[in-house]
Structure formats: C-alpha cells, structure tokens
Design a protein around this motif. Structure first.
Motif, PDB file in Angstrom:
ATOM      1  N   GLU A 351       0.834  -1.210   0.000  1.00 14.59           N
ATOM      2  CA  GLU A 351       0.000   0.000   0.000  1.00 14.59           C
ATOM      3  C   GLU A 351       0.867   1.257   0.000  1.00 14.59           C
ATOM      4  O   GLU A 351       0.572   2.232  -0.703  1.00 14.59           O
ATOM      5  N   ALA A 352       1.945   1.212   0.788  1.00  8.25           N
ATOM      6  CA  ALA A 352       2.840   2.386   0.819  1.00  8.25           C
ATOM      7  C   ALA A 352       3.499   2.589  -0.556  1.00  8.25           C
ATOM      8  O   ALA A 352       3.611   3.719  -1.056  1.00  8.25           O
ATOM      9  N   PHE A 353       3.910   1.497  -1.171  1.00 11.77           N
ATOM     10  CA  PHE A 353       4.534   1.593  -2.502  1.00 11.77           C
ATOM     11  C   PHE A 353       3.528   2.123  -3.538  1.00 11.77           C
ATOM     12  O   PHE A 353       3.869   2.900  -4.425  1.00 11.77           O
ATOM     13  N   GLU A 354       2.290   1.675  -3.369  1.00 11.45           N
ATOM     14  CA  GLU A 354       1.231   2.087  -4.297  1.00 11.45           C
ATOM     15  C   GLU A 354       1.058   3.606  -4.262  1.00 11.45           C
ATOM     16  O   GLU A 354       0.900   4.261  -5.290  1.00 11.45           O
ATOM     17  N   GLU A 355       1.098   4.128  -3.041  1.00 12.34           N
ATOM     18  CA  GLU A 355       0.945   5.579  -2.859  1.00 12.34           C
ATOM     19  C   GLU A 355       2.066   6.334  -3.592  1.00 12.34           C
ATOM     20  O   GLU A 355       1.822   7.325  -4.291  1.00 12.34           O
ATOM     21  N   ILE A 356       3.287   5.837  -3.435  1.00 11.98           N
ATOM     22  CA  ILE A 356       4.428   6.495  -4.105  1.00 11.98           C
ATOM     23  C   ILE A 356       4.288   6.368  -5.619  1.00 11.98           C
ATOM     24  O   ILE A 356       4.513   7.325  -6.370  1.00 11.98           O
ATOM     25  N   ALA A 357       3.896   5.165  -6.079  1.00 23.34           N
ATOM     26  CA  ALA A 357       3.753   4.937  -7.527  1.00 23.34           C
ATOM     27  C   ALA A 357       2.677   5.851  -8.108  1.00 23.34           C
ATOM     28  O   ALA A 357       2.826   6.378  -9.218  1.00 23.34           O
ATOM     29  N   ARG A 358       1.620   6.048  -7.327  1.00 20.66           N
ATOM     30  CA  ARG A 358       0.531   6.927  -7.802  1.00 20.66           C
ATOM     31  C   ARG A 358       1.054   8.348  -7.971  1.00 20.66           C
ATOM     32  O   ARG A 358       0.804   9.007  -8.971  1.00 20.66           O
ATOM     33  N   ALA A 359       1.804   8.800  -6.982  1.00 17.45           N
ATOM     34  CA  ALA A 359       2.350  10.167  -7.059  1.00 17.45           C
ATOM     35  C   ALA A 359       3.310  10.307  -8.234  1.00 17.45           C
ATOM     36  O   ALA A 359       3.436  11.368  -8.843  1.00 17.45           O
ATOM     37  N   ALA A 360       3.977   9.199  -8.596  1.00 20.29           N
ATOM     38  CA  ALA A 360       4.942   9.242  -9.715  1.00 20.29           C
ATOM     39  C   ALA A 360       4.263   8.983 -11.054  1.00 20.29           C
ATOM     40  O   ALA A 360       4.925   8.978 -12.095  1.00 20.29           O
ATOM     41  N   GLY A 361       2.956   8.731 -11.034  1.00 19.64           N
ATOM     42  CA  GLY A 361       2.215   8.523 -12.285  1.00 19.64           C
ATOM     43  C   GLY A 361       2.379   7.136 -12.873  1.00 19.64           C
ATOM     44  O   GLY A 361       2.089   6.925 -14.055  1.00 19.64           O
ATOM     45  N   GLY A 362       2.803   6.153 -12.062  1.00 20.10           N
ATOM     46  CA  GLY A 362       2.991   4.813 -12.628  1.00 20.10           C
ATOM     47  C   GLY A 362       2.235   3.731 -11.888  1.00 20.10           C
ATOM     48  O   GLY A 362       2.567   2.548 -12.007  1.00 20.10           O
ATOM     49  N   ALA A 363       1.187   4.117 -11.133  1.00 20.86           N
ATOM     50  CA  ALA A 363       0.467   3.118 -10.336  1.00 20.86           C
ATOM     51  C   ALA A 363      -0.193   2.072 -11.226  1.00 20.86           C
ATOM     52  O   ALA A 363      -0.198   0.878 -10.904  1.00 20.86           O
ATOM     53  N   GLY A 364      -0.734   2.526 -12.373  1.00 19.25           N
ATOM     54  CA  GLY A 364      -1.431   1.586 -13.270  1.00 19.25           C
ATOM     55  C   GLY A 364      -0.487   0.507 -13.767  1.00 19.25           C
ATOM     56  O   GLY A 364      -0.839  -0.678 -13.822  1.00 19.25           O
ATOM     57  N   LYS A 365       0.729   0.916 -14.110  1.00 22.78           N
ATOM     58  CA  LYS A 365       1.695  -0.043 -14.655  1.00 22.78           C
ATOM     59  C   LYS A 365       2.130  -1.062 -13.600  1.00 22.78           C
ATOM     60  O   LYS A 365       2.425  -2.201 -13.907  1.00 22.78           O
ATOM     61  N   LEU A 366       2.205  -0.601 -12.351  1.00 24.23           N
ATOM     62  CA  LEU A 366       2.700  -1.495 -11.295  1.00 24.23           C
ATOM     63  C   LEU A 366       1.572  -2.243 -10.584  1.00 24.23           C
ATOM     64  O   LEU A 366       1.833  -3.028  -9.678  1.00 24.23           O
ATOM     65  N   GLU A 367       0.332  -1.981 -11.007  1.00 29.09           N
ATOM     66  CA  GLU A 367      -0.807  -2.574 -10.300  1.00 29.09           C
ATOM     67  C   GLU A 367      -0.704  -4.098 -10.167  1.00 29.09           C
ATOM     68  O   GLU A 367      -0.884  -4.636  -9.061  1.00 29.09           O
ATOM     69  N   PRO A 368      -0.382  -4.831 -11.270  1.00 27.25           N
ATOM     70  CA  PRO A 368      -0.315  -6.292 -11.111  1.00 27.25           C
ATOM     71  C   PRO A 368       0.752  -6.706 -10.095  1.00 27.25           C
ATOM     72  O   PRO A 368       0.522  -7.601  -9.280  1.00 27.25           O
TER      73      PRO A 368
END
Ligand code: SF4
Length: 922
Positions: A351-368
């Motif tokens: 969840e913490a990583f997801e938050e960072i990925a979202r802020a960096a604009g790459g949450a969709g790519k890292l979702e799986p």
C-alpha cells in the motif's frame, strides 16, 4: 475420443464451422462446446463463427483454463484464484528455503536463474500429472533431491488449493476433472480444435469430458506425411487409441509462396510490415494478415522500433521488459528512493509503494505487481512483518522478471505473433520471418535438473506425456507445417542472409521443406536462389520497397527523398517540404556539401571569443594542433571518452595521472627526507624505489581499483610491469640529475604569466611537473607516458603550432625544458628530449607570431579543422568532417583563417608568415 486429422488448419477450421452448421440446422437450440488451447484462438474461433453465421446462440468456445473454471462453476465449487508467476515464484522460494539442505537446494538459492529453471522442470512434472511418489520411486542419485523438492512443491500447492485460497493451473484442471462428464453431457457436440499436443492434466480433463459426451479432437497433422508423425503419435497416446485418425477428405490448395532474404532483423521485419500493410491497403482485413516468428528474440530491437514508431496499430503477442516502460521505471525509481517507515507486512508495504507509484504517475503499470505483493500476505499467508528493504527486494526482483504487452497490443491491427501463439489461427496472408538455422527449427535442450533418460523412465513408468527435448525436432516439423497451412491466399517466407554488422548467417534447412510444400517436385536450390534479395544499401533498399510492395512510412519516404540525390544538398527542398522541422538540418547539409565559400556557421565559426584573456598551456597546445579539437574540448567542453577499446585495456589518461602522482610522491619524500643532500646516489635510488612501492598502490583511483577487482591476475601483471619500468626510470633520472648537478626544487609548480612579444594581454597558466635547480640555472621537466618526445622539440613542430607545450614552458619560465619519457608507451630511444632554447631569433619570433595568430583565431571565434596524422588519435574524430572533401576544400581556401593555415606550413627554414608566402611565390 475421436481423432479427426488434416495437415491444414484452414481445412480443420472449415470442417469445424460446417459441423456447427450441421448441428444447428438439425436443432437450432442445441448446445455446442468448442475447446481450444489459447484465449487468442478462442477469440479467433468466435470471430469465424460470427463471420459465418452472424449471431449464433448456444456455442461456447473455451480455452483450457476457462473450461476448467466453467466446469468448477457448474459444480458449485465457486471461483478459484489461479496463481500467477509472481506468487508461484514466491511460494517456490519459500519451499526451497524450508527444504532439507542439499547441493541442489544450495545451488538454486544462490542462483536466481537456476531457481526458475528448476521451477520449470517441476512444473513439467506437475502439468504431466505425475504423482510425487512415482517421481521419488524413479529418480535416483543426484536427481533424488529433485524428487524430494517436487514432493515438497506438490504438497505446498495442494495445501494451498485445499485451503481454498488459490490453485495452480494444473491443480485447477485436475480439480475440474471430476465434474467434467456431467458438464459435457449438457452439450450436443464437443470438439477440441487447434492443438497437436496436450499436457497430462488437460488430457485427463478431455477424457473426462469424453466420458460425458463423445469428443472429437481436430488434429492439425497430416496422417500420410512425415510432418504429421509427431502429432499423430502424441494424439494416439492421449486418446488411448490404436486406430489411425480419420483423415478429412477435403482438399487444401497451398497458398503461393514467395521467398526473400535481407541483411539484418530490422530490414526483414520492416519488409514484412510493409507487405502486410500493403495487403490491408488492398482490402484484406487487418486481422487476416499476420507476421509470424518462431521467437521474438532476434527481432526484439526491430519490434521495439516498429511499435514505438506509432504510425499504425499492431496486435501482438510480443512482450517487453516492464522496466522499459517509462511510467513503470519512474514509479520503481520513486519507490526505491522512498522513505523507510519501518517494518510492516507485505500488504502494508504494497500500500505504501502504491501511494508512491501513484504520485509518480505509474500506479497503473505497477498494479499487477503490487497486487501480487498484497497476495503474498493474503493468498500465500506470509504475514511476517518485514523490513522495507526486504519488501523492496521482492518488488525489484519481480519487476526484473516482469514483461508487459505494449500499449494497444491486444486491439485491432495486423497480427505480429510468435509461432506458438499463432497455432490454430488462419489468415489470408501470412509472413513467416526468421527462417535461419538455430531459430526455426528450434533446437531442443535438455534441462539441467531432469535428464532425458529420467524423463523417458518417468514417462514409461506413468504413461504421462512428459516433454522430451530429443522429440523437439518432430514438434518443430509439425509446427512449421501448421503455420504453412494457416495461410489461404499468400505466404511470404524470409530469412537473414547476414546480421546488422554484415556477418553472414546460415539459412534454415527447413526452407527446403517449405519449397517442397509450396512447389512439390521443384528444385529447392533453384527456388531459393531466385529469392528476392532486399538490398543492404539504404537508398537501394528504400527504392526496392517503394517499388514492391509500393509502401513506405513517412520517415522512410523522407529518407528516400533525401538519398535520391547523389548530393544531399539537392534533396534539401524535398525533405523540408515533407518535414519542415528539418529545415535547419537541410541547411546544414546544403552548406556543408558545397565546395563554394560559405559563411562558416557549420565550419566552426562561432564569432565569439573563446579566451577571455587567459588560457591553459595544454589548451593552447590543443589550439595549435587543431583549432577544431580545441573547440570541442575547451569551448564546448565535450569530455574525451575515457573508456578503453576493450575491458582488458587501461584508460591512458588514468594511467598518466597515476604515474604523475606516484612520481610526485617519490620526489617529494626524497626532498623531505633530505636525500638530495647526501652524496650517495645509490642510497637515493634505493629509497626512491622503496617509496614507489607505497606510492604506486596509493595512487590508484576508482577505475584502477574496480579493474583490479575484475581482472586481478592481469592487474597484478601490469602493476609489476609498471614498478619495473618506474624503477628503471628512477635509477636513470636520479643519476642524470646527480651528474648534471640538478636538485628538484619544486614539484607540480604552477606558473601564470604573459609571454613578452607573444599574444598581448593573454595570461597563460602552466603546471610544471618538476623544476630542478643547478649551479647556474633551472630546468623545467615534464613527464610523458607516451608519444615521440624528440618530435615535440623540433623547431618545425613548434613553429607550425603542432607542438607548443615546450616553447610555451620555455618562454614562460625562461629556462630549458626537458621531456622525460616514463613508461613503456613513449617511443624507444627518446627517454629524454631537451629544449635549451631557440636556435635563432628568427625561430623565436616565428613561434611568437604563431602564438599571436592562434590567439587571434580563438578570440575571433574561428575554429577550422587541421587534418593530419594527429586525427588518428583525436578523441573527436567521429564528430569531425576531416575526411569530407567539400569541407577540406573549403577550409583549405577559407580566407578568414589564411594566416593560421600559413603558420601550419612554417618550417625551420621558413619560420615566418612572410617567409612561407615568399617561398610560395618563388
Ligand atoms: S579529427 Fe583531426 S581535424 Fe578533426 S578535430 Fe580531430 S584533430 Fe582536428
């Protein structure tokens, strides 16, 4: 189970559709089940049904996993989460960690690559449906540990399945087997389409279906041709039948075949892409056109370029590393550098990583990946609180292994597929690429953890279809025949005659088989000899594409327009008409291609002073050797490349610095220790050598240290060679100083000043390696680790500006200058080159004049090329037009640098501009 065979997938497909029509004409409400091996083929069959019947009810097309899920759904078993690769690998790692110690366990724990190879082997066993007891009873010796790990692995998967949290593919198929007969009885007809082989658990599932409703297996293999032997053999085994398959009595006309060959994967792929798009332009629907390769490996770079060009859409099974995706890479970087908020469970870290990925604009790519990370806790039950670094290591490892489809790859467009994904599909036009030896047919390789003999014994003992590498040839044979039969209207086959670097490549022997398929009875050599050669020359190749298939993308079309003229300048207008943004580039070509005088903006004429009233002596020497080299290095500040040609060589600049530092340490300590005050030169030499042994390793920098770790033996040999060389230098140098009554006075001495009679107001900085003082005068010394020392003190070299360091040092210091050859790199016979002063006042004035002319060039912002022998070791030669006739001609006639050009012609006998010009007139 009935086996229905034909070598052509098109014929089997037509038969399938006819059978659907027959069943539906008898009872429109009847239910039909069509089972296929892949999701891609399921979509293809659905499309064919719609094309043939419009809307059609009561026909289910299911791939193997979907079939198992449907069966379980009808038995009320509910949804089963199927383990993906991330969870399988994670679970396997924990199984290996908990296993009893053994050589295999230790090996795979140390090598991640070995772990995935072992997992693949155990997956073969599990998919074949072989029980752990049978494996344990069969495998002995070193492979006994493989059997033990397989038992642990199966137990872990079975326990997970029993917990209801998740199941692997093999477990899913096995779980569905019990309910399959009842499920099958609901259908009027069941056909299996598109596969010539099945893994063991799918065999069981089909047999179970067959018990509920007789299943017809459509086998893409010709029972009367050698190419079909592998498929017929395997089908008889899994159908449990001794009766030969029924050969469909339908004729198939092979599609006409054209052959071509190219240099490089990019040209081969681009040719196929143009052919495919030309077919679409002629009215063939995009999904009816395919480009098929056995493996994407050789075409990866070319495919990336094609897909990234974005001038049309492609539908492809090609996947590329996730890290190549900019958004994913950015998000991973942001996560790696994120704050550490302490230990958490995997889900918390995700969840913490997801938050960072979202802020960096790459949450969709890292979702799986992040979803799988949460599942490590929720599905695999790993609820330990772990450090951020452990969670990050998991994410990084999975990101390294992850591949993704390019954006839009599953939509419409021409198909670009690997051969396994193309199985069972049919097309109007098919381009088969990569027909080279070692690629198609692929060579089967034995796996490291389960030998061929053991596999055969297991197969005989259990009757299960375990893959055997030595049978790969038969499968490749059949796969090729299946692909050839998939084209209805046209088949194009190509291979690479050479790679991108023009190294020859061997065509595949299977090309003869294709000739036999396409032109029975024809002379294969003659047919292949007539194959179309795609030219290697860019212009000829573009022209060939423009002629056939008559299609070029905008970039290639512009390139052809540019290359169509022998002189680039002539093509400028047509290039700019197509690509206005290239106007400045076209202007550059026009001005650089002409032999006429131009304003020099592309010939190193900036018009801005590069000096600001001061210059370093080394930069001044570069200015004299070649003003353009000075421009690159001292004005643009393009760093000289430091990488040696091979990993075994040392960077010269790094070595030079190390030698200078080591010698500085030696002479400085000799001075500090008062050894120049003693008369015993032998003791001085001995002490110098002792200091050297400490100074040499201490002078090592990052590059040296890294290289010593990488190549320890070579580095030790080189160090010994340098110590020997420097020992000899110290001995000779200290004795010579003694003989000449010289004592080092200052080391690495900085001097700055103007040169009387030289460039007015120009301050020159110099660093003298050593200044020694004798009874009557001082001597400036400079260490040189390479080059011809004698050539640097010749009057002509000084007068012409080719070697200015020595005269500048002499003029600045007012002392003699000596160049000291240190090390094996300088030319033999020139250990010391000494300059005591100019031989005549004319020569002194001539050098001062050269200095003034060069200063004038730099102040006026003019940096002409000065081609010569020095170009061979110039760091900027790849960016320089020193071999370009129009440039050389223009510069040799340019009026604004006439003085410099004439300076370059100075000699000892013609030391001034006036003398040079006089000599030219007479
Ligand atoms: S290659 Fe030759 S002409 Fe070109 S910058 Fe280097 S030294 Fe000058």
């Amino acid at each position: 189970m009935k086996l229905v065979a034909h070598g052509s997938p098109s014929v089997l497909e037509a038969e399938l559709l006819d059978r659907v029509a027959t069943v539906k004409s008898g009872d429109p409400l009847s239910s039909i089940l069509i089972v296929v091996p892949t999701r891609r083929l399921a979509e293809h069959v659905m499309r064919r049904l719609v094309e043939r019947f419009g809307s059609i009810l009561g026909v289910e097309v299911l791939h193997h996993r979907a079939l198992a899920e449907r069966v379980l759904e009808t038995t009320g078993a509910g949804d089963r989460r199927v383990l993906d690769d991330d969870l399988l690998v994670t679970l396997f790692a924990s199984v290996v960690d908990r296993a009893a110690p053994g050589p295999l366990r230790e090996f795979v724990r140390e090598l991640p690559g070995a772990s995935s190879a072992l997992l693949a082997t155990l997956t073969d066993l599990r998919e074949a449906g072989i029980e752990p007891d049978a494996v344990t009873a069969t495998l002995t010796g070193l492979e006994a540990e493989t059997a033990s790990l397989y038992a642990r692995w199966s137990r872990a998967l079975n326990e997970l399945a029993e917990s209801g949290r998740a199941v692997d593919d093999a477990g899913l198929a096995a779980a569905a087997t019990a309910g399959a007969p009842a499920f099958a009885s609901r259908f009027s007809a069941i056909w299996h389409h598109g596969a010539y082989d099945l893994i063991g658990v799918h065999v069981e599932l089909l047999r179970a279906l067959d018990r509920g409703r007789e299943l017809s297996f459509f086998l893409p293999a010709d029972p009367v041709d050698a190419s079909g032997a592998f498929g017929i053999d395997r089908a008889l085994t899994f159908a449990g039948s001794h009766d030969p398959p029924v050969r469909l009595d339908r004729e198939a006309t092979p599609a006409p075949v054209v052959f071509s060959h190219a240099q490089g994967a990019s040209v081969e792929l681009t040719t196929a892409a143009y052919e495919a798009l030309a077919a679409v332009a002629a009215g063939t629907p995009p999904h009816e056109v395919a480009i098929v390769v056995r493996s994407f490996g050789p075409f990866a770079a070319a495919l990336d370029a094609l897909l990234d060009a974005g001038w049309t859409r492609w539908h492809t099974s090609y996947k590329r590393p996730m890290r190549r995706d900019p958004a994913a890479a950015k998000a991973l970087r942001a996560i790696a550098s994120g704050p550490d908020r302490g230990v958490r469970r995997f889900g918390g870290h995700a969840e913490a990583f997801e938050e960072i990925a979202r802020a960096a604009g790459g949450a969709g790519k890292l979702e799986p990946l992040l979803g799988a990370m949460k599942d490590v806790e929720s599905v695999l039950g790993d609820d330990r609180a772990v450090s951020r670094s452990e969670a990050l290591a998991w994410l990084q490892a999975r990101a390294d292994a992850a591949t993704v489809l390019p954006d839009g790859a599953e939509g419409a467009g021409v198909r670009i597929l690997d051969a396994m994904q193309a199985r069972g599909l049919t097309f109007a036009e098919l381009n088969l690429l990569g027909m080279n030896a070692g690629i198609f047919p692929r060579v089967g390789r034995e796996t490291a953890f389960l030998g061929e003999g053991s596999r055969l014994r297991l197969r005989e003992a259990t009757g299960r279809p375990l893959p055997i590498a030595s049978e790969a040839g038969g499968e490749e044979h059949l796969l090729l025949a299946t692909i050839l039969g998939a084209a209805r209207d046209r088949l194009r086959v190509s291979w690479r005659r050479a790679d991108e670097s023009a190294r020859p490549l061997v065509p595949s022997l299977a090309l003869r088989e294709i000739v036999r398929f396409a032109k029975p009875g024809a002379d294969a050599d003659a047919v292949l000899h007539e194959a179309r050669p795609l030219p290697a020359h860019p212009r000829l190749r573009l022209a060939a594409w423009a002629q056939r298939p008559g299609l070029l993308d905008p970039r290639d079309e512009t390139l052809l327009a540019a290359l169509a003229s022998e002189i680039g300048a002539d093509a400028g207008r047509s290039v700019v008409a197509r690509r206005p943004e290239l106007a400045s580039g076209a202007a550059l070509v026009a001005e650089t291609e002409t032999f006429m005088p131009v304003n020099g903006r592309f010939d190193g004429r900036t018009g801005a002073s590069a000096l600001g009233g001061k210059i370093a002596a080394t930069a001044f020497e570069r200015l004299g050797r070649c003003p353009l080299q000075f421009f690159f290095r001292d004005v643009l500040r393009v760093p000289a490349p430091r990488t040696p040609d091979t990993p075994f060589e040392v960077d010269n600049a790094t070595t030079g610095s190390r030698v200078h530092e080591a010698l500085h340490t030696v002479y400085a300590r000799l001075r500090r220790e008062g050894l120049f005050a003693t008369e015993d030169v032998g003791a001085r030499v001995a002490r110098a050598r002792a200091i050297l042994r400490e100074a040499w390793p201490a002078a090592a920098r990052g590059d040296d240290t890294a290289r010593a770790e990488r190549l320890p033996v070579l580095s030790r040999i080189e160090a010994a060679r340098w110590i020997t060389t420097l020992d000899a230098f110290l001995d000779a140098d200290l004795r010579r100083l003694e003989d000449e009554g010289l004592v080092p006075e200052t080391l690495e001495h900085d001097d700055t000043g103007t040169i009387p009679g030289g460039p007015p107001g120009l301050s020159i900085r110099a660093r003298f390696d050593r200044v020694s003082r004798g009874a009557s005068s001082a001597v400036v010394a400079d260490y040189k680790t390479g080059g011809d020392l004698a050539a640097r003190v010749k009057p002509a070299a000084m007068l012409s500006g080719a070697a200015l360091q020595v005269p500048i040092y002499a003029l600045l210091s007012g002392s003699p200058v000596e160049l000291l050859g240190v090390g094996p790199g300088h030319d033999p016979g020139s250990d010391v080159a000494r300059f005591d002063g100019f031989k005549s006042d004319d020569q002194r004035l001539g050098v001062l004049e050269t200095l003034r002319v060069l200063t004038g060039l730099a102040e006026a912002g003019r940096f002409p090329i000065r081609p010569g022998d020095h170009c061979a070791w110039c760091d900027y030669r790849s960016a320089c037009r020193h071999g370009h006739p129009p440039t050389v001609f223009r510069e040799s006639h340019a009026r604004d640098v006439a003085d410099a050009r004439d300076c370059w012609s100075k000699t000892a006998k013609a030391p001034s501009l006036a003398a040079v010009r006089q000599g030219r007139r007479s």
